[in-house]
Design a protein around this motif. Structure first.
Motif, PDB file in Angstrom:
ATOM      1  N   ARG A 133      21.975  24.804  21.324  1.00 22.00           N
ATOM      2  CA  ARG A 133      21.691  26.251  21.497  1.00 22.00           C
ATOM      3  C   ARG A 133      20.733  26.379  22.779  1.00 22.00           C
ATOM      4  O   ARG A 133      21.128  27.262  23.808  1.00 22.00           O
ATOM      5  CB  ARG A 133      20.758  26.583  20.244  1.00 22.00           C
ATOM      6  CG  ARG A 133      20.317  28.239  20.563  1.00 22.00           C
ATOM      7  CD  ARG A 133      19.002  28.416  19.449  1.00 22.00           C
ATOM      8  NE  ARG A 133      18.018  27.573  19.884  1.00 22.00           N
ATOM      9  CZ  ARG A 133      16.918  27.460  18.911  1.00 22.00           C
ATOM     10  NH1 ARG A 133      16.903  28.372  17.961  1.00 22.00           N
ATOM     11  NH2 ARG A 133      15.970  26.616  19.295  1.00 22.00           N
ATOM     12  N   SER A 181      29.694  26.697  21.338  1.00 22.15           N
ATOM     13  CA  SER A 181      30.575  26.352  20.260  1.00 22.15           C
ATOM     14  C   SER A 181      30.608  24.733  20.361  1.00 22.15           C
ATOM     15  O   SER A 181      30.492  24.277  21.301  1.00 22.15           O
ATOM     16  CB  SER A 181      32.056  26.878  20.597  1.00 22.15           C
ATOM     17  OG  SER A 181      32.545  26.443  21.982  1.00 22.15           O
ATOM     18  N   ALA A 220      25.516  25.885  12.328  1.00 20.94           N
ATOM     19  CA  ALA A 220      26.019  27.462  11.907  1.00 20.94           C
ATOM     20  C   ALA A 220      24.690  28.292  11.862  1.00 20.94           C
ATOM     21  O   ALA A 220      24.519  29.305  11.812  1.00 20.94           O
ATOM     22  CB  ALA A 220      26.662  27.233  10.551  1.00 20.94           C
ATOM     23  N   ASP A 222      23.694  30.106  14.509  1.00 24.27           N
ATOM     24  CA  ASP A 222      24.708  31.145  14.781  1.00 24.27           C
ATOM     25  C   ASP A 222      25.649  30.532  16.022  1.00 24.27           C
ATOM     26  O   ASP A 222      26.278  31.321  16.667  1.00 24.27           O
ATOM     27  CB  ASP A 222      24.076  32.490  15.533  1.00 24.27           C
ATOM     28  CG  ASP A 222      23.342  33.366  14.504  1.00 24.27           C
ATOM     29  OD1 ASP A 222      23.807  33.298  13.445  1.00 24.27           O
ATOM     30  OD2 ASP A 222      22.414  33.785  14.808  1.00 24.27           O
ATOM     31  N   LEU A 234      29.333  28.532  17.110  1.00 23.47           N
ATOM     32  CA  LEU A 234      30.402  28.558  16.272  1.00 23.47           C
ATOM     33  C   LEU A 234      30.781  26.751  16.124  1.00 23.47           C
ATOM     34  O   LEU A 234      30.731  26.217  17.084  1.00 23.47           O
ATOM     35  CB  LEU A 234      31.761  29.123  17.415  1.00 23.47           C
ATOM     36  CG  LEU A 234      31.693  30.489  17.451  1.00 23.47           C
ATOM     37  CD1 LEU A 234      32.733  30.937  18.542  1.00 23.47           C
ATOM     38  CD2 LEU A 234      31.970  31.330  16.152  1.00 23.47           C
ATOM     39  N   TRP A 293      28.926  30.125   5.448  1.00 20.97           N
ATOM     40  CA  TRP A 293      28.751  30.422   7.190  1.00 20.97           C
ATOM     41  C   TRP A 293      30.016  30.814   7.511  1.00 20.97           C
ATOM     42  O   TRP A 293      31.036  30.037   7.416  1.00 20.97           O
ATOM     43  CB  TRP A 293      28.221  29.320   8.016  1.00 20.97           C
ATOM     44  CG  TRP A 293      26.591  29.429   7.646  1.00 20.97           C
ATOM     45  CD1 TRP A 293      25.772  30.036   8.492  1.00 20.97           C
ATOM     46  CD2 TRP A 293      26.139  28.523   6.657  1.00 20.97           C
ATOM     47  NE1 TRP A 293      24.603  29.609   7.991  1.00 20.97           N
ATOM     48  CE2 TRP A 293      24.646  28.906   6.778  1.00 20.97           C
ATOM     49  CE3 TRP A 293      26.454  27.759   5.675  1.00 20.97           C
ATOM     50  CZ2 TRP A 293      23.638  28.082   5.988  1.00 20.97           C
ATOM     51  CZ3 TRP A 293      25.469  27.307   4.566  1.00 20.97           C
ATOM     52  CH2 TRP A 293      24.483  27.318   4.900  1.00 20.97           C
ATOM     53  N   ASN A 324      31.054  31.292  10.379  1.00 22.02           N
ATOM     54  CA  ASN A 324      31.041  30.912  11.867  1.00 22.02           C
ATOM     55  C   ASN A 324      31.577  29.428  11.964  1.00 22.02           C
ATOM     56  O   ASN A 324      31.379  28.542  12.922  1.00 22.02           O
ATOM     57  CB  ASN A 324      30.034  31.244  12.707  1.00 22.02           C
ATOM     58  CG  ASN A 324      28.694  30.701  11.994  1.00 22.02           C
ATOM     59  OD1 ASN A 324      28.502  30.551  10.942  1.00 22.02           O
ATOM     60  ND2 ASN A 324      27.553  30.228  12.765  1.00 22.02           N
TER      61      ASN A 324
END
Length: 395
Positions: free
Chosen positions: A95, A101, A117, A120, A122, A143, A145
């Motif tokens: 992140r 992703s 996940a 947030d 992918l 989740w 995603n």
């Protein structure tokens, strides 16, 4: 866990029964519980499956906290799964690097994918073992995603993801009674494949802490992590997932929170010197990362002996990277002398630490014929190259 057992647990009746059980109690009458569940009309296979899951959920508590109460596990999957606190750190790297992703290749029961996940990102979670993939799908169902894929990691296209995380299987196939694989070429996927991905894209690879350091590619960041003084993993990071200027890192997690010692490469040891009032035992992550010299300079300590990971100093400095002991007595490593000195102090319970000396603590403790109500700690090591025994107490 066999496929039939998994199907029993994953059925609506199985999940309902599992969630209805009281929290697992190792002292409970299992025979009585089985009899009651059978009398209620549940099949032998169903009863065995849900009771095993109840036990695994309780065992998973220290790793997963409250999440364990709704997850499913296999014996091998739980043993190899990343602690959630550590998985969160893995996820944070991606992140913070702006990578949106991630493909989790060899996701196991889904610990790292869960943490990814939750931030947030992918996630494409890939697992080649059918039973384990089904469990990962269940654990990651909350989740939207996350996509769980039952496939071999080496066959999954990666054109649509920004980064990769791998936890190569380091045990023989199976869900219980598996054995460790010694040759990195036998890992699944192999280290060659994993490191090859690191040359192409941002990559994180989770390995056992004892892996041969000579295998770590030049230019990668190697981070050893300990939790409550147990070294749990080595993370090797590439590209944007690695931190600029850091080649070696020791991350220590405990009651103090988290603390990290870093350097561009292995640190140079400090000089040896006379035994001071205090002896320091570096955390295993610091030793694995070979940052003992940097730690010594940080706390103003010197080495007890060349190549031995004990430090000594005249002043006490509190540090999360080492455990400190006050030196009570410096004794020759001689069984007769040790027996006499310990008896004079009434020491009947003795913790024995050793480094750089070929001695079996259990056998030595037996030979010392300990008697008394007092307890003590003995460090058997080399001081200036000579065998020595230090009677110490925790500072």
């Amino acid at each position: 866990m066999e496929t039939s057992e998994l199907l029993d647990v994953l059925s609506a009746d199985g999940l309902r029964l599992l969630d209805s059980l009281d929290p697992y109690d190792s002292k409970a009458d299992v025979v009585r519980t089985v009899s009651e569940l059978r009398a209620a009309g549940h099949s032998p296979g169903m009863v065995a499956a849900v009771l095993n899951q109840s036990k695994l959920r309780a065992k998973a508590g220290p790793k997963f906290g409250a999440f364990a109460e709704r997850m499913l596990f296999t014996e091998a999957g739980l043993e190899q799964a990343t602690r959630l606190s550590v998985a969160a750190l893995h996820a944070g790297r991606f992140r913070d690097a702006g990578l949106a992703s991630v493909a989790d290749l060899g996701c196991g029961i889904g610990a790292d994918a869960l943490a990814l996940a939750a931030l947030d990102l992918l996630v494409t979670a890939v697992e080649r073992d059918e039973v384990t993939a089904a469990i990962a799908a269940y654990n990651l169902a909350p989740w939207d995603n996350v996509t769980v894929v039952h496939a071999d990691a080496v066959d999954v296209p990666l054109d649509d993801v920004d980064a990769v995380f791998l936890d190569p299987a380091r045990r023989t196939a199976g869900h219980q009674n598996t054995s460790r694989l010694r040759d990195p070429a036998d890992f699944s996927p192999s280290l060659e494949f994993a490191f090859g991905l690191g040359e192409r894209m941002p990559t994180g690879i989770k390995l056992g802490p004892g892996v041969d350091r000579d295998l770590i590619p030049a230019g990668a960041e190697a981070q050893w992590i300990s939790v409550d003084r147990e070294v749990v993993e080595l993370g090797v990071w590439f590209g944007a997932a690695a931190r600029r200027g850091i080649g070696r890192a020791a991350l220590v997690i405990g009651d103090h929170g988290t603390a990290e010692l870093t350097g561009p490469a292995d640190s140079e040891d400090v000089e040896t010197g006379a035994i001071g009032q205090f002896v320091y035992e570096p955390d295993g992550a610091v030793i694995r990362a070979r940052l003992i010299g940097d730690l010594a300079r940080q706390i103003g300590a010197r080495m007890l002996s060349t190549g031995i990971a004990y430090l000594t100093a005249d002043k006490l400095v509190t540090t999360p990277f080492a455990r400190a002991f006050t030196v009570i007595e410096v004794l020759p490593f001689d069984e007769r002398t040790l027996r006499r000195e310990l008896a004079a102090r009434g020491i009947g319970t003795l913790e024995i630490k050793k480094r750089g000396v070929d001695v079996d603590p259990a056998q030595l403790r037996k030979k010392l014929a300990l008697k008394g109500r007092a307890s003590g700690t003995l460090i058997v090591t080399r001081v200036a190259g000579r065998h020595c025994a230090l009677l110490v107490e925790r500072a």
